[in-house]
Scaffold this motif. Structure first.
Motif, PDB file in Angstrom:
ATOM      1  N   ASP A   1       0.712  -1.104  -0.102  1.00  0.00           N
ATOM      2  CA  ASP A   1      -0.059   0.040  -0.006  1.00  0.00           C
ATOM      3  C   ASP A   1       0.839   1.212   0.074  1.00  0.00           C
ATOM      4  OD1 ASP A   1      -3.031  -1.175   0.578  1.00  0.00           O
ATOM      5  OD2 ASP A   1      -2.015  -2.045   2.313  1.00  0.00           O
ATOM      6  N   GLY A   2       0.643   2.095  -1.190  1.00  0.00           N
ATOM      7  CA  GLY A   2       1.404   3.549  -1.010  1.00  0.00           C
ATOM      8  C   GLY A   2       2.808   3.237  -1.547  1.00  0.00           C
ATOM      9  N   THR A   3       3.366   1.765  -1.829  1.00  0.00           N
ATOM     10  CA  THR A   3       4.466   1.790  -2.458  1.00  0.00           C
ATOM     11  C   THR A   3       4.478   1.254  -4.034  1.00  0.00           C
ATOM     12  OG1 THR A   3       5.339   1.187  -0.308  1.00  0.00           O
ATOM     13  CG2 THR A   3       6.747   0.197  -2.286  1.00  0.00           C
ATOM     14  N   LEU A   4       3.440   0.319  -4.146  1.00  0.00           N
ATOM     15  CA  LEU A   4       3.041  -0.538  -5.409  1.00  0.00           C
ATOM     16  C   LEU A   4       1.680   0.014  -5.858  1.00  0.00           C
ATOM     17  CD1 LEU A   4       4.911  -3.660  -5.002  1.00  0.00           C
ATOM     18  CD2 LEU A   4       5.927  -1.920  -6.533  1.00  0.00           C
ATOM     19  N   VAL A   5       0.915   0.180  -4.946  1.00  0.00           N
ATOM     20  CA  VAL A   5      -0.617   0.361  -5.344  1.00  0.00           C
ATOM     21  C   VAL A   5      -1.033   1.655  -4.477  1.00  0.00           C
ATOM     22  CG1 VAL A   5      -2.905  -0.588  -5.141  1.00  0.00           C
ATOM     23  CG2 VAL A   5      -0.972  -2.231  -5.184  1.00  0.00           C
ATOM     24  N   ASP A   6      -1.911   2.578  -5.291  1.00  0.00           N
ATOM     25  CA  ASP A   6      -2.164   3.956  -4.783  1.00  0.00           C
ATOM     26  C   ASP A   6      -3.453   3.542  -3.855  1.00  0.00           C
ATOM     27  OD1 ASP A   6      -2.500   6.340  -4.207  1.00  0.00           O
ATOM     28  OD2 ASP A   6      -3.307   6.907  -6.283  1.00  0.00           O
ATOM     29  N   SER A   7      -3.194   3.077  -2.559  1.00  0.00           N
ATOM     30  CA  SER A   7      -4.330   2.525  -1.712  1.00  0.00           C
ATOM     31  C   SER A   7      -4.487   2.989  -0.399  1.00  0.00           C
ATOM     32  CB  SER A   7      -4.504   1.115  -1.616  1.00  0.00           C
ATOM     33  OG  SER A   7      -3.189   0.542  -1.462  1.00  0.00           O
ATOM     34  N   VAL A   8      -3.339   4.156  -0.191  1.00  0.00           N
ATOM     35  CA  VAL A   8      -3.197   4.646   1.250  1.00  0.00           C
ATOM     36  C   VAL A   8      -4.358   5.354   1.719  1.00  0.00           C
ATOM     37  CG1 VAL A   8      -1.894   6.154   2.860  1.00  0.00           C
ATOM     38  CG2 VAL A   8      -0.672   4.443   1.552  1.00  0.00           C
ATOM     39  N   TYR A   9      -5.075   6.252   1.158  1.00  0.00           N
ATOM     40  CA  TYR A   9      -6.092   7.006   1.406  1.00  0.00           C
ATOM     41  C   TYR A   9      -7.484   6.337   1.429  1.00  0.00           C
ATOM     42  CZ  TYR A   9      -2.634  10.562   1.092  1.00  0.00           C
ATOM     43  OH  TYR A   9      -1.707  11.301   1.349  1.00  0.00           O
ATOM     44  N   GLN A  10      -7.292   5.110   0.658  1.00  0.00           N
ATOM     45  CA  GLN A  10      -8.598   4.082   0.646  1.00  0.00           C
ATOM     46  C   GLN A  10      -8.613   3.617   2.103  1.00  0.00           C
ATOM     47  OE1 GLN A  10      -6.869   4.372  -2.050  1.00  0.00           O
ATOM     48  NE2 GLN A  10      -8.100   5.339  -3.489  1.00  0.00           N
ATOM     49  N   HIS A  11      -7.294   3.221   2.396  1.00  0.00           N
ATOM     50  CA  HIS A  11      -7.168   2.470   3.963  1.00  0.00           C
ATOM     51  C   HIS A  11      -7.545   3.575   4.945  1.00  0.00           C
ATOM     52  CE1 HIS A  11      -5.801  -1.529   3.402  1.00  0.00           C
ATOM     53  NE2 HIS A  11      -4.951  -1.189   2.540  1.00  0.00           N
ATOM     54  N   VAL A  12      -7.352   4.673   4.794  1.00  0.00           N
ATOM     55  CA  VAL A  12      -7.489   5.849   5.709  1.00  0.00           C
ATOM     56  C   VAL A  12      -9.093   5.735   5.638  1.00  0.00           C
ATOM     57  CG1 VAL A  12      -7.478   8.289   6.255  1.00  0.00           C
ATOM     58  CG2 VAL A  12      -5.373   7.268   5.493  1.00  0.00           C
ATOM     59  N   LEU A  13      -9.839   6.244   4.732  1.00  0.00           N
ATOM     60  CA  LEU A  13     -11.250   6.234   4.653  1.00  0.00           C
ATOM     61  C   LEU A  13     -11.850   4.868   5.172  1.00  0.00           C
ATOM     62  CD1 LEU A  13     -11.718   8.117   1.197  1.00  0.00           C
ATOM     63  CD2 LEU A  13     -11.762   9.212   3.645  1.00  0.00           C
ATOM     64  N   ALA A  14     -11.412   3.819   4.806  1.00  0.00           N
ATOM     65  CA  ALA A  14     -12.116   2.693   5.633  1.00  0.00           C
ATOM     66  C   ALA A  14     -11.796   2.444   7.117  1.00  0.00           C
ATOM     67  CB  ALA A  14     -11.288   1.455   4.792  1.00  0.00           C
ATOM     68  N   TRP A  15     -10.613   3.059   7.627  1.00  0.00           N
ATOM     69  CA  TRP A  15     -10.573   2.711   9.006  1.00  0.00           C
ATOM     70  C   TRP A  15     -11.234   4.045   9.774  1.00  0.00           C
ATOM     71  CZ3 TRP A  15      -8.945  -0.695  11.710  1.00  0.00           C
ATOM     72  CH2 TRP A  15      -8.088  -1.712  11.430  1.00  0.00           C
ATOM     73  N   LYS A  16     -11.521   5.072   8.916  1.00  0.00           N
ATOM     74  CA  LYS A  16     -12.407   6.273   9.449  1.00  0.00           C
ATOM     75  C   LYS A  16     -13.891   5.315   9.686  1.00  0.00           C
ATOM     76  CE  LYS A  16     -13.879  10.242  10.389  1.00  0.00           C
ATOM     77  NZ  LYS A  16     -13.719  10.986  11.824  1.00  0.00           N
ATOM     78  N   GLU A  17     -14.381   4.710   8.540  1.00  0.00           N
ATOM     79  CA  GLU A  17     -15.866   4.306   8.758  1.00  0.00           C
ATOM     80  C   GLU A  17     -15.845   3.276   9.751  1.00  0.00           C
ATOM     81  OE1 GLU A  17     -18.338   1.246   5.933  1.00  0.00           O
ATOM     82  OE2 GLU A  17     -17.171   2.875   4.982  1.00  0.00           O
ATOM     83  N   ALA A  18     -14.919   2.286   9.896  1.00  0.00           N
ATOM     84  CA  ALA A  18     -14.537   1.547  10.803  1.00  0.00           C
ATOM     85  C   ALA A  18     -14.726   2.186  12.319  1.00  0.00           C
ATOM     86  CB  ALA A  18     -13.652   0.517  10.700  1.00  0.00           C
ATOM     87  N   LEU A  19     -14.049   3.090  12.531  1.00  0.00           N
ATOM     88  CA  LEU A  19     -13.801   3.612  13.621  1.00  0.00           C
ATOM     89  C   LEU A  19     -15.199   4.461  14.201  1.00  0.00           C
ATOM     90  CD1 LEU A  19     -10.214   4.810  13.499  1.00  0.00           C
ATOM     91  CD2 LEU A  19     -11.020   3.389  15.062  1.00  0.00           C
ATOM     92  N   ASP A  20     -15.687   5.132  13.225  1.00  0.00           N
ATOM     93  CA  ASP A  20     -16.956   5.843  13.236  1.00  0.00           C
ATOM     94  C   ASP A  20     -18.132   4.993  13.738  1.00  0.00           C
ATOM     95  OD1 ASP A  20     -15.930   8.341  12.411  1.00  0.00           O
ATOM     96  OD2 ASP A  20     -16.685   8.212  10.692  1.00  0.00           O
ATOM     97  N   ALA A  21     -18.172   3.743  13.391  1.00  0.00           N
ATOM     98  CA  ALA A  21     -19.005   2.703  13.639  1.00  0.00           C
ATOM     99  C   ALA A  21     -18.947   2.156  14.927  1.00  0.00           C
ATOM    100  CB  ALA A  21     -19.012   1.537  12.658  1.00  0.00           C
ATOM    101  N   GLU A  22     -17.656   2.262  15.736  1.00  0.00           N
ATOM    102  CA  GLU A  22     -17.608   2.068  16.981  1.00  0.00           C
ATOM    103  C   GLU A  22     -17.624   3.218  17.963  1.00  0.00           C
ATOM    104  OE1 GLU A  22     -16.431  -0.942  18.652  1.00  0.00           O
ATOM    105  OE2 GLU A  22     -17.329  -1.854  16.916  1.00  0.00           O
TER     106      GLU A  22
END
Length: 227
Positions: A13-34
């Motif tokens: 993530d972030g090195t070979l694939v442009d997915s860092v900010y998708q992880h950020v938003l996914a964690w944000k959604e998971a944390l909000d749900a908690e």
């Protein structure tokens, strides 16, 4: 073990694939749900470390009770949210990533992938990158005792390749990658494509820093020793 060339051990993530900010938003959604209220920038600063360590730190910072049930829920909600984004086509290889891997393959330079993500989320990244884990050494969080900033992932990747970790390069985009590289006694090469700055990566141990995989490919002779 072979010593004929430098091995490349890649973060994902972030090195070979442009997915860092998708992880950020996914964690944000998971944390909000908690019911965990955290600014997005605070989440971003933890991306790249072990998911378990990440959630432990965040919950401790918010003074919420850390239970195994809560950690399992967070991990599952994060995976579900991330994979929804992947299904919508939001996960793509970074510029030059496929070309860099093809160059290494054609040049006979060994390479592997080592990611703090579990296969539940890494699979979408590997598919986007066109990497078959049945043919390429891929080490995920599921396969080691500790993830970054511990060195276990990269040590395991070097072992899978049959190379000396001391003759390997760890290619990553976060300070956690560079710290893990130092602890593994490998050289760290930083990429700016994960959102960390040049000075941050250098302070955490990167001996070279490039913009993204395409930039690394243009300068690969600066870091790749070939026998």
């Amino acid at each position: 073990m072979t010593r004929s060339s430098t091995a490349f051990l890649f973060d994902l993530d972030g090195t070979l694939v442009d997915s860092v900010y998708q992880h950020v938003l996914a964690w944000k959604e998971a944390l909000d749900a908690e019911g965990v209220e955290l600014a997005v920038w605070r989440i971003h600063r933890k991306i790249g470390m072990s998911g378990g360590l990440f959630t432990n730190i965040l919950l401790r910072e918010t003074d919420l009770e850390i239970t195994e049930e809560r950690l399992v829920r967070l991990r599952q909600r994060h995976a579900d949210a991330f994979n929804r984004q992947a299904a919508q086509g939001a996960i793509r290889p970074l510029p030059g990533a496929r070309e860099l891997l093809a160059f290494l393959q054609d040049s006979g330079i060994p390479w592997a992938i080592a990611t703090s993500g579990r296969m539940a989320t890494a699979a979408a990244n590997l598919e986007a990158l066109g990497v078959d884990p049945g043919k390429v050494p891929v080490v995920t969080r599921d396969q080691v005792r500790h993830a970054k900033p511990d060195p276990d992932l990269f040590i395991a990747a070097a072992e899978r390749l049959g190379v000396d970790i001391g003759h390997s390069l760890v290619i990553g985009d976060s300070v956690w990658d560079m710290l893990a590289a130092q602890r593994a006694r490998a050289l760290g090469v930083g990429l700016l494509s994960g959102g960390y700055g040049l000075e941050e990566l250098e302070r955490s141990g990167a001996f070279r820093v490039y913009e993204d995989p395409a930039d690394l490919l243009r300068h690969v002779d600066e870091v790749a020793a070939r026998g």
